[in-house]
Design a protein around this motif. Structure first.
Motif, mmCIF file in Angstrom:
data_model
loop_
_atom_site.group_PDB
_atom_site.id
_atom_site.type_symbol
_atom_site.label_atom_id
_atom_site.label_comp_id
_atom_site.label_asym_id
_atom_site.label_seq_id
_atom_site.Cartn_x
_atom_site.Cartn_y
_atom_site.Cartn_z
ATOM 1 N N PHE A 154 1.035 -1.268 -0.080
ATOM 2 C CA PHE A 154 -0.008 0.133 -0.113
ATOM 3 C C PHE A 154 0.868 1.231 0.048
ATOM 4 C CE2 PHE A 154 -2.905 -3.147 1.850
ATOM 5 C CZ PHE A 154 -4.038 -2.936 0.808
ATOM 6 N N LEU A 155 0.324 2.400 -0.306
ATOM 7 C CA LEU A 155 0.855 3.575 -0.384
ATOM 8 C C LEU A 155 1.465 4.100 0.747
ATOM 9 C CD1 LEU A 155 1.763 5.927 -2.535
ATOM 10 C CD2 LEU A 155 -0.682 6.917 -1.939
ATOM 11 N N ASP A 156 2.689 4.472 0.490
ATOM 12 C CA ASP A 156 3.254 5.525 1.982
ATOM 13 C C ASP A 156 3.140 6.768 1.589
ATOM 14 O OD1 ASP A 156 4.725 6.514 4.133
ATOM 15 O OD2 ASP A 156 6.260 5.048 3.991
ATOM 16 N N ALA A 157 1.960 7.155 1.992
ATOM 17 C CA ALA A 157 1.527 8.620 1.842
ATOM 18 C C ALA A 157 2.523 9.746 2.038
ATOM 19 C CB ALA A 157 0.178 9.081 2.368
ATOM 20 N N GLY A 158 3.232 9.519 2.912
ATOM 21 C CA GLY A 158 4.330 10.312 3.879
ATOM 22 C C GLY A 158 5.513 10.503 2.906
ATOM 23 N N LEU A 159 5.689 9.729 2.004
ATOM 24 C CA LEU A 159 6.801 9.749 1.148
ATOM 25 C C LEU A 159 6.443 10.358 -0.421
ATOM 26 C CD1 LEU A 159 8.167 6.042 1.572
ATOM 27 C CD2 LEU A 159 8.974 8.445 2.446
ATOM 28 N N VAL A 160 5.070 10.657 -0.710
ATOM 29 C CA VAL A 160 4.692 11.124 -1.925
ATOM 30 C C VAL A 160 5.123 12.836 -1.877
ATOM 31 C CG1 VAL A 160 2.794 11.813 -3.281
ATOM 32 C CG2 VAL A 160 3.090 9.536 -2.192
ATOM 33 N N ASP A 161 5.703 13.275 -2.744
ATOM 34 C CA ASP A 161 6.130 14.358 -2.588
ATOM 35 C C ASP A 161 5.937 15.510 -3.950
ATOM 36 O OD1 ASP A 161 7.709 16.776 -1.629
ATOM 37 O OD2 ASP A 161 9.703 16.032 -2.482
ATOM 38 N N PRO A 162 4.548 15.531 -4.013
ATOM 39 C CA PRO A 162 4.234 16.439 -5.239
ATOM 40 C C PRO A 162 4.568 18.005 -5.315
ATOM 41 C CG PRO A 162 2.395 15.998 -3.848
ATOM 42 C CD PRO A 162 3.453 15.293 -3.272
ATOM 43 N N VAL A 163 4.438 18.473 -6.587
ATOM 44 C CA VAL A 163 4.607 19.993 -6.420
ATOM 45 C C VAL A 163 3.182 20.765 -6.402
ATOM 46 C CG1 VAL A 163 5.677 21.726 -7.941
ATOM 47 C CG2 VAL A 163 6.922 19.579 -7.844
ATOM 48 N N TYR A 174 5.270 27.987 -7.454
ATOM 49 C CA TYR A 174 5.208 26.563 -7.138
ATOM 50 C C TYR A 174 5.172 26.582 -5.596
ATOM 51 C CZ TYR A 174 6.135 25.983 -11.862
ATOM 52 O OH TYR A 174 6.045 26.017 -13.317
ATOM 53 N N ARG A 175 4.754 25.351 -4.739
ATOM 54 C CA ARG A 175 5.250 25.056 -3.449
ATOM 55 C C ARG A 175 5.440 23.517 -3.364
ATOM 56 N NH1 ARG A 175 2.445 28.024 1.367
ATOM 57 N NH2 ARG A 175 4.008 26.690 2.054
ATOM 58 N N PHE A 176 6.203 23.283 -2.461
ATOM 59 C CA PHE A 176 6.730 21.721 -1.989
ATOM 60 C C PHE A 176 6.232 21.305 -0.916
ATOM 61 C CE2 PHE A 176 10.060 23.932 -4.533
ATOM 62 C CZ PHE A 176 9.616 23.588 -5.870
ATOM 63 N N ALA A 177 5.647 20.067 -1.054
ATOM 64 C CA ALA A 177 5.284 19.473 0.221
ATOM 65 C C ALA A 177 6.361 19.364 1.395
ATOM 66 C CB ALA A 177 4.942 18.049 0.029
ATOM 67 N N ASN A 178 6.118 19.634 2.684
ATOM 68 C CA ASN A 178 7.145 19.613 3.552
ATOM 69 C C ASN A 178 7.421 18.231 3.911
ATOM 70 O OD1 ASN A 178 5.504 19.029 5.553
ATOM 71 N ND2 ASN A 178 5.077 21.061 6.083
ATOM 72 N N GLU A 179 8.424 17.884 4.828
ATOM 73 C CA GLU A 179 8.767 16.487 5.365
ATOM 74 C C GLU A 179 7.821 15.924 6.391
ATOM 75 O OE1 GLU A 179 12.858 15.913 5.052
ATOM 76 O OE2 GLU A 179 13.181 17.088 3.353
ATOM 77 N N ILE A 180 7.115 16.811 6.764
ATOM 78 C CA ILE A 180 6.114 16.315 7.923
ATOM 79 C C ILE A 180 4.827 15.645 7.389
ATOM 80 C CG2 ILE A 180 4.485 17.122 9.619
ATOM 81 C CD1 ILE A 180 6.669 19.520 10.255
#
Length: 193
Positions: A154-163, A174-180
């Motif tokens: 299953f997807l590890d949603a915390g690792l998905v890093d969309p723009v 553009y904004r980037f997802a933070n690592e939290i």
């Protein structure tokens, strides 16, 4: 908090940037950048400028692939969004690798961590806003980079890093997802079920 009325002609509140693959009228693959999309179950909803080249091609083939890039692909995002390469195609321009899809004629992009194959169900240009065309498509396949999956598949949603695309009619950025990454439901302390 004080809210004030605004006179924006547009507002983007943080939609993920996507790279949409489709097939040209000459049979060659091409890419367009988009930021107006969402999925609901096994359906994908996409917005296009009605006068755009991509929507003309999608009307003919009724198939597309939604690719989700991350911040490593910023140059390619802009190349595919701000240039017109009908003859040569944006795969050559951006350096992306075209990968044949399993269920649709449009290819996916090897370098994007998520690719979603879709078949168009409906195309609509509202009379009230003829400058925009909306596509409703069925998702027929999803491919996810294995590094984004947990051991159970299953997807590890915390690792998905969309723009994300944010702004109004005066400035967009553009904004980037933070690592939290916080699991859904962690903010409810006294949940009543």
């Amino acid at each position: 908090m004080v809210k004030v009325p605004t006179e924006f002609s547009k507002m983007y509140i943080g939609y993920p940037v996507i790279l949409i693959c489709y097939i040209e009228q000459n049979g060659q693959p091409n890419i367009s950048t988009g930021s107006s999309s969402f999925s609901l179950g096994n359906m994908m909803y996409l917005g296009f400028v009605s006068s755009g080249h991509a929507i003309d091609c999608i009307r003919l083939t009724r198939e597309l692939v939604v690719n989700v890039p991350d911040k490593r692909h910023m140059a390619e995002i802009e190349q595919c969004g701000f240039t017109s390469e009908k003859e040569r195609g944006k795969f050559d321009l951006s350096g992306h690798t075209s990968v044949p899809s399993k269920h649709v004629s449009a290819p996916s992009i090897l370098e994007c961590p998520i690719s979603i194959e879709c078949r168009v169900e409906e195309i609509c240009t509202p009379a009230s806003h003829p400058q925009y065309t909306y596509v409703i498509a069925s998702i027929v396949d999803r491919k996810i980079d294995s590094s984004l999956l947990k051991e159970d598949g299953f997807l590890d949603a915390g690792l998905v890093d969309p723009v994300f695309f944010v702004g109004d009619h005066k400035q967009r950025m553009y904004r980037f997802a933070n690592e939290i990454a916080v699991p859904l439901g962690d903010f409810i302390t006294d949940a009543v079920y």
